[in-house]
Design an enzyme around this catalytic site. Structure first.
Site, short mmCIF file in Angstrom:
data_model
loop_
_atom_site.label_atom_id
_atom_site.label_comp_id
_atom_site.label_asym_id
_atom_site.label_seq_id
_atom_site.Cartn_x
_atom_site.Cartn_y
_atom_site.Cartn_z
N GLY B 12 0.83 -1.20 0.00
CA GLY B 12 0.00 0.00 0.00
C GLY B 12 0.86 1.24 0.00
CB ALA B 16 -0.97 4.43 6.16
CB SER B 37 0.96 0.56 -4.47
OG SER B 37 -0.32 1.11 -4.69
CB VAL B 47 -5.73 11.07 -4.15
CG1 VAL B 47 -6.93 10.43 -4.81
CG2 VAL B 47 -5.19 12.20 -5.01
CD GLN B 231 -17.12 8.50 10.13
OE1 GLN B 231 -16.16 8.79 9.44
NE2 GLN B 231 -17.24 8.88 11.38
CG HIS B 233 -19.18 12.17 5.32
ND1 HIS B 233 -19.93 13.29 5.05
CD2 HIS B 233 -17.96 12.63 5.72
CE1 HIS B 233 -19.20 14.37 5.29
NE2 HIS B 233 -18.01 14.00 5.68
CG LEU B 243 -16.87 13.70 1.42
CD1 LEU B 243 -17.82 13.04 2.37
CD2 LEU B 243 -15.47 13.65 1.97
C1 LIG Z 1 -13.80 11.08 -0.01
C2 LIG Z 1 -13.06 10.94 1.28
C3 LIG Z 1 -12.75 12.07 2.02
C4 LIG Z 1 -12.06 11.97 3.21
N1 LIG Z 1 -11.77 13.11 3.89
C5 LIG Z 1 -11.05 13.03 5.03
C6 LIG Z 1 -10.68 14.20 5.73
O1 LIG Z 1 -10.99 15.31 5.34
N2 LIG Z 1 -9.95 14.06 6.85
C7 LIG Z 1 -9.56 12.84 7.31
O2 LIG Z 1 -8.86 12.81 8.32
N3 LIG Z 1 -9.89 11.73 6.65
C8 LIG Z 1 -10.63 11.77 5.53
N4 LIG Z 1 -10.97 10.63 4.87
C9 LIG Z 1 -10.45 9.35 5.34
C10 LIG Z 1 -9.02 9.15 4.89
O3 LIG Z 1 -8.79 9.84 3.70
C11 LIG Z 1 -8.68 7.70 4.65
O4 LIG Z 1 -9.02 6.98 5.77
C12 LIG Z 1 -7.20 7.53 4.41
O5 LIG Z 1 -6.78 8.33 3.36
C13 LIG Z 1 -6.79 6.11 4.16
O6 LIG Z 1 -5.41 6.10 3.84
P1 LIG Z 1 -4.57 4.78 3.74
O7 LIG Z 1 -3.15 5.17 3.52
O8 LIG Z 1 -4.85 3.93 4.90
O9 LIG Z 1 -5.16 4.05 2.48
P2 LIG Z 1 -5.29 4.49 0.95
O10 LIG Z 1 -4.89 5.87 0.70
O11 LIG Z 1 -6.62 4.04 0.53
O12 LIG Z 1 -4.19 3.61 0.25
C14 LIG Z 1 -4.29 2.22 0.14
C15 LIG Z 1 -3.11 1.73 -0.63
O13 LIG Z 1 -3.07 0.34 -0.59
C16 LIG Z 1 -2.89 -0.19 -1.86
N5 LIG Z 1 -3.48 -1.52 -1.91
C17 LIG Z 1 -4.71 -1.89 -1.51
N6 LIG Z 1 -4.88 -3.20 -1.72
C18 LIG Z 1 -3.72 -3.67 -2.24
C19 LIG Z 1 -3.28 -4.94 -2.67
N7 LIG Z 1 -4.06 -6.01 -2.61
N8 LIG Z 1 -2.04 -5.06 -3.18
C20 LIG Z 1 -1.23 -3.98 -3.26
N9 LIG Z 1 -1.61 -2.76 -2.88
C21 LIG Z 1 -2.83 -2.61 -2.37
C22 LIG Z 1 -3.52 0.80 -2.77
O14 LIG Z 1 -2.97 0.72 -4.05
C23 LIG Z 1 -3.15 2.10 -2.08
O15 LIG Z 1 -1.87 2.51 -2.48
C24 LIG Z 1 -11.68 10.71 3.68
C25 LIG Z 1 -11.98 9.58 2.96
C26 LIG Z 1 -12.67 9.67 1.76
C27 LIG Z 1 -13.02 8.44 1.02
#
Ligand SMILES: Cc1cc2nc3c(=O)[nH]c(=O)nc-3n(C[C@H](O)[C@H](O)[C@H](O)COP(=O)(O)OP(=O)(O)OC[C@H]3O[C@@H](n4cnc5c(N)ncnc54)[C@H](O)[C@@H]3O)c2cc1C
Ligand code: SF4
Ligand code: F3S
Ligand code: FES
Lengths: 131, 583, 253, 113
Positions: B12, B16, B37, B47, B231, B233, B243
């Site tokens: 990923g 994070a 990823s 994003v 959750q 929204h 959103l």
């Molecule tokens: C529309 C929207 C608005 C939001 N706004 C806010 C906000 O204003 N404030 C806030 O605090 N939070 C917000 N959130 C929540 C927050 O953005 C997300 O919880 C957070 O970005 C998740 O980040 P992440 O790094 O955990 O995962 P992601 O950014 O989803 O990244 C997941 C990664 O894992 C990879 N991956 C997944 N499965 C596999 C696999 N099988 N093999 C290889 N790679 C894989 C993907 O390619 C990607 O790179 C929002 C969420 C959404 C959907």
């Protein structure tokens, strides 16, 4: 069968600019250079005549009246006008003016250029004795 | 099978994963990082986050306030030691991001600006207009490009972890462009695969949020924690689920029903001040607002549109200048996708699935119970979000716990015993490969995968939505069990090796089914209402029996086993969640 | 609810069986507020599961769904069917990129270029975290804000004639990103970046066709960024020759 | 990677382009009048000699002619590249060669006046 085998599309090197209006416009702008270059050479020719004396100068002025010369000059006029318009249109992009948090809108910058252009042209016409 | 040797593998490359990779690179440049990823890093769903990230920075605020907002917002299901660490680290991480170039919005004097967010007592959300997640992700990605120890494996789909000798020693992933499965042999693995909203029909999440990481860990024996907390929204665009950030309401937007009435005042969130009052009305927490919508709909006070029932978000009084400065993307999105320009018109909105509070069980160091395996981000449950996440805590969580996962994994990798005999690992990897190759061999006998996904969506929406009951959840559990059986027979319509997205969708549906199964069963067992988990048949919170984290353990052939774990409470004993004028 | 039925004409290429791309047609019943991506998803879910393409966010921010739609590079998730008058819509993979399969193009070249322009803050001296943030006024932010908005969709590369003719060209989005960091008040790396940016494969390969800016769905204006860098690089070049400024970077070594 | 020396010609191209945009249409117009036998008073041999005789006049004429040449040369090089002429080095040598010779001649003639 695990080797990637991407397919590469080659654009035509000689006719690509015919595929879209915006490319044609761009090519047209590029080609104004032909006329501007030709005109620069014409001016150079005029300087030569001026240096060579009154007679050559008169011949030079007279030669401007030949049909071919007239045609060329009209084309040059059109090309230079196109050049001016397209040049001013993109100047705001190349030299944006920032005032505080905002940028001066492009049309104001272009507008200022047009104003300056009119003034410059009037000065030239005045000193040339047209006005 | 090809083997790629690395020290730390990160699955990923969202917020994070990238933060973790940078943390490893900075803490020890000698450690090789493989960043894997399924999409290019900048496509990750971080994003899409709009509103911003919470962290105490202003004089009028305090770490204690952030702590209490978070704990009460989570209905006391948060681990308070984790929350305390989180609020302490938050300002440092956000400042770090500023140093890396994040274009945070600013005050006139050049300090970063903050905005109000739901459930927060004081404005403390750092933001970059309404593209905060976009800027955070791109800043992290671009920053990561300067570390030579990070190797990226873009468009590699990870299918399974390799656990041997009681610890995680690698993973198997498929290079999507060739269909080749490779084993990554690593001293430590970090899962950062994000959320799982795509298992619901109507979500703000992108199509890549499919629970892959949760399912991988789950199948490897790691419990999924607090999965019943999903959750909604309150303000998604009908139709697409796009959103409209809580920042809209933070800036002063209001919600009205079909009579133009600010209905939230009927749900203990009043008084309806004309200005935004913190923790009241539109700035109440998400669970309350989404539930209020449900009640309005029951009362017939919502607006019927061609996309179904909605309420209206009114931003008109903010004026064009402010909307353009603070919410430019919102204006663009609403205008193009539902044809309502918020400067002049009411925007139709409805609750939509947004975020998974639950996830892979980790401790405060982002470590899972399996040595060598870490998890961070939305796929993990540390847990700071409890029964309901406060808006803008998640982006900060990615940074704080992404960084921690990186540092702790680095330390573990340095001290790790030499890994076991490679052939044992290869044998594991072969089993994983077989799971994929079997799909290619199977003959046509099952349902089409698109239909299976639709059935999964319906089972979740109908049974495990905003309000749940014994009956609805039982039905979901049964349907999911049936769908899991169906999935065992599913075959591939596309047998190509090159960029076979049909295969990817199929594997993703498999992941979602497992995670959904854990959600439905955890929800069925939790006979109380808390935060986002609302039971019609058990309307009250029951601290006596359920002030506990649920843990769902995988069971290949049957229902998951649900166990419980005590919540860590340090300084805030469970109390009543109060919002509105009483705060 | 069907609003109108359209014909999608999609360029297919399966490297394992095809020697070259071919068009395939699909009839899709569209709803009123559908974007082209919805129609393509309809094909994938209901008509032909073997069609491959990239997408994720459906809100014009992840940058994965750039395609040629009726000959123009566009985001499929931001292009409304109702805005395309013809009954037939032609969809091809982004121009100027190798086709990996169907609508999926190879991005390696772009990713390498992105990295090459050093798109991160470079400073002479780091400030300790404990000292808090760098101050940056809203005006200083506004100076580079526009260039931060790029979603790496590569529509600009598909439109740029110079990139089409010479793939070594670093290209619009990567150059705009370099400009973004150069213009950031926190950054000191402009000189260092000039070694790449002001090389023959950088800004000097751009003939200011402006196509990049015309198709950019995020209004980043890479063309403007490149022109500004040309002006800057020219000024510093003359300054260096005239001895008004010390040479830097590779030229110094 | 080495930095390019294109700024040398690009600077001339840009300056020439700007100058041409502001001045050329009017200049073309004036000579066009002469072409139709309506040469304005400023084009008299005497006035022209007087103008070109002064240092300021020389400078102005030099700048207009030389920069127009360089502008055209550089843009033509780009255009020919776009039209598919791949021999960029040769094109550049010829284009800049002509511009260079033109520049020298401009100086030469002006100094004779
Ligand atoms: C529309 C929207 C608005 C939001 N706004 C806010 C906000 O204003 N404030 C806030 O605090 N939070 C917000 N959130 C929540 C927050 O953005 C997300 O919880 C957070 O970005 C998740 O980040 P992440 O790094 O955990 O995962 P992601 O950014 O989803 O990244 C997941 C990664 O894992 C990879 N991956 C997944 N499965 C596999 C696999 N099988 N093999 C290889 N790679 C894989 C993907 O390619 C990607 O790179 C929002 C969420 C959404 C959907
Ligand atoms: S500059 Fe615009 S068109 Fe180019 S990649 Fe960025 S967003 Fe896309
Ligand atoms: S289209 Fe290409 S030529 Fe330059 S102005 Fe844009 S990069
Ligand atoms: S799907 Fe994300 S930009 Fe179109």
């Amino acid at each position: 069968m695990n080797q990637p085998r991407p397919y590469v599309r080659e654009p035509s090197r000689t006719t690509w600019y015919l595929t879209h209006r915006r490319y044609m416009q761009h090519m047209a702008q590029e080609l104004t250079s032909v006329f501007i270059g030709a005109y620069a050479l014409l001016m150079l020719w005029g300087l030569r005549a001026l240096a060579a004396g009154e007679e050559s100068w008169q011949t030079f002025l007279a030669s401007l009246g030949s049909p071919l010369a007239l045609l060329l000059q009209w084309l040059v006029l059109a090309a230079t006008l196109y050049h001016t318009v397209s040049w001013f249109a993109v100047t705001p992009k190349a030299m944006p003016v920032q005032l505080g948090e905002r940028f001066v809108p492009g049309f104001l910058i272009a507008g200022a250029h047009y104003l300056a252009w009119i003034v410059a042209s009037l000065i030239i016409l005045y000193f040339a004795g047209v006005l | 099978m090809d083997v790629i040797e690395t020290d730390i593998a990160i699955i990923g490359a969202g917020g994070a994963g990238l933060r973790a990779a940078i943390a490893v690179a900075e803490s020890d440049p000698q450690l090789k990082v493989a960043l894997i990823s399924k999409v290019y890093p900048m496509r990750s769903h971080t994003v899409a986050a709009e509103g911003g990230a919470a962290g105490v920075i202003k004089q009028n605020d305090s770490l204690g306030f952030h702590f209490h907002d978070t704990v009460s917002g989570g209905d006391w299901l948060c681990d308070q030691d984790a929350v305390e660490l989180f609020v302490n680290q938050a300002p440092l991480e956000l400042t770090q991001l500023e140093h890396w170039g994040c274009p945070w919005s600013r005050e006139p004097d050049g300090h970063v600006a903050v905005r109000s967010f739901g459930g927060m007592k004081i404005e403390r959300t750092w933001f970059a207009a309404d593209k905060s997640g976009f800027h955070i992700l791109h800043t992290l990605f671009q920053t990561s490009l300067q570390y030579p120890s990070i190797s990226r494996f873009d468009e590699y789909y990870s299918t399974d972890l390799v656990v041997e000798d009681g610890r995680c020693q690698g993973l198997v992933a498929m290079e999507m462009r060739t269909g080749l499965l490779r084993m990554f042999r690593a001293k430590a693995v970090i899962i950062a695969t994000g959320g799982a909203g795509w298992m619901f029909p109507f979500t703000t999440n992108g199509a890549i949020k499919t629970a892959d990481g949760m399912a991988m860990a789950y199948r490897a024996g790691v419990p999924l924690k607090d999965m019943e907390f999903v959750q909604y929204h309150p303000t998604g665009l009908p139709g697409t689920g796009i959103l409209l950030t809580e920042g809209c309401r933070g800036e002063g937007g209001i919600l009205v029903n079909k009579d133009g009435y600010r209905y939230l005042q009927d749900y203990e969130l009043g008084p309806p001040d004309p200005w935004p009052r913190k923790k009241a009305m539109e700035l109440g927490p998400r669970d309350r607002l989404s539930q209020a919508f449900w009640h309005e709909q029951q009362k017939g006070r919502t607006v019927s549109t061609r996309w179904g029932e909605v309420v209206h978000l009114d931003l008109r009084h903010l004026g064009e200048a402010k909307i353009n400065e603070r919410l430019p993307m919102i204006r663009d999105l609403a205008t193009s996708y539902v044809g309502a320009d918020p400067v002049h018109e009411l925007v139709p909105v409805r609750p939509v699935v947004h975020y998974m509070m639950g996830g892979i069980h980790t401790d405060i160091d982002a470590a899972t119970p399996v040595p060598g395996l870490y998890a961070a981000g939305e796929c993990a449950c540390v847990s700071i979000n409890g029964a309901n996440r406060l808006g803008s805590n998640s982006l900060t969580e990615l940074l704080v716990f992404g960084g921690r996962a990186g540092r702790h994994a680095a330390q573990y990798a340095r001290e790790a015993r030499p890994s076991v005999d490679g052939s044992l690992l290869l044998k594991r990897a072969e089993t994983a490969r077989k799971r994929v190759t079997d799909l290619f061999l199977r003959e046509d006998q099952g349902k089409r995968i698109a239909l299976l996904r639709k059935a999964l969506n319906d089972a979740m929406e109908d049974g495990a939505g905003i309000y749940r009951s014994e009956e609805s959840l039982k039905k979901s559990c049964d349907e999911l069990a049936e769908l899991r059986r169906c999935y065992g027979r599913v075959h591939l319509e596309d047998k190509s090796n090159v960029f076979n997205t049909h295969l990817i969708y199929t594997l993703e549906v498999g992941s979602m089914l497992e995670a959904a199964h854990a959600i439905a069963h955890s929800a069925l067992q939790r006979k109380e209402s808390r935060g986002s988990h609302q039971r019609l048949d058990f309307a009250n919170r029951d601290d006596e029996r359920y002030l506990k984290h649920s843990l769902a353990y995988y069971n290949a052939d049957g229902d998951p086993r649900i166990d419980y774990l005590d919540v860590t409470i340090t300084k805030s004993p469970p109390g009543k969640r109060v919002y509105g004028g009483d705060v | 609810m069907t609003y109108r039925t359209i014909e999608l004409e999609i360029l297919r290429y399966q490297p394992e069986t095809d020697t070259e791309p071919r068009f395939q047609e699909y009839c899709v019943p569209c709803e009123e507020d559908w974007v082209v991506l919805d129609a393509v998803n309809y094909v994938k879910d209901h008509l032909d599961s073997t069609l491959s393409y990239r997408w994720s966010c459906h809100m014009a921010v992840c940058g994965s769904c750039g395609m040629m739609i009726d000959g123009e590079p566009k985001l499929a998730c931001k292009t409304f069917v109702r805005d395309l008058p013809a009954r037939k819509i032609r969809i091809e993979p982004l121009a100027n990129f190798p086709i990996e399969r169907d609508l999926v193009v190879g991005m390696d070249d772009f990713m390498e270029k992105l990295q090459r322009v050093k798109p991160y803050i470079i400073r002479d001296q780091q400030r300790p975290l404990a000292d808090g943030e760098y101050l940056q006024t809203p005006a200083q932010l506004a100076k580079f804000k526009q260039y931060t908005l790029c979603i790496n969709c590569c529509c600009c590369y598909a439109a740029c004639p110079e990139y089409a003719l010479r793939s070594e060209f670093i290209g619009p989005a990567a150059l705009a990103l370099a400009h973004r960091y150069n213009q950031d008040s926190r950054d000191h790396g402009a000189r260092e970046r000039e070694d790449i940016v002001a090389s023959d494969e950088g800004i000097w390969d751009c003939s200011f066709a402006d196509a990049c800016s015309q198709v950019c769905p995020k209004h980043v204006d890479p063309a403007g960024a490149i022109q500004q860098m040309k002006v800057g690089a020219t000024v510093s070049w003359y300054q260096e020759r005239l001895g008004l400024r010390k040479k830097t970077g590779a030229e110094n070594k | 990677m080495a930095r390019s020396n294109k700024p040398l010609v690009w600077g001339l191209f840009a300056a020439g382009g700007t100058l041409a945009a502001f001045l050329l249409p009017a200049l073309v117009f004036v000579l066009l009048l002469a072409g139709y036998g309506q040469a304005p008073a400023g084009l008299d041999y005497a006035s022209m000699r007087a103008f070109a005789g002064a240092w300021l006049g020389k400078l102005m004429l030099f700048v207009v002619v030389a920069l127009s040449l360089w502008h055209a040369a550089h843009r033509l090089r780009d255009a020919l590249h776009g039209l598919g002429l791949r021999a960029d080095k040769a094109v550049a040598s010829v284009a800049y060669g002509v511009a260079g010779v033109g520049t020298v001649l401009t100086v030469y003639y002006l100094l004779q006046i």
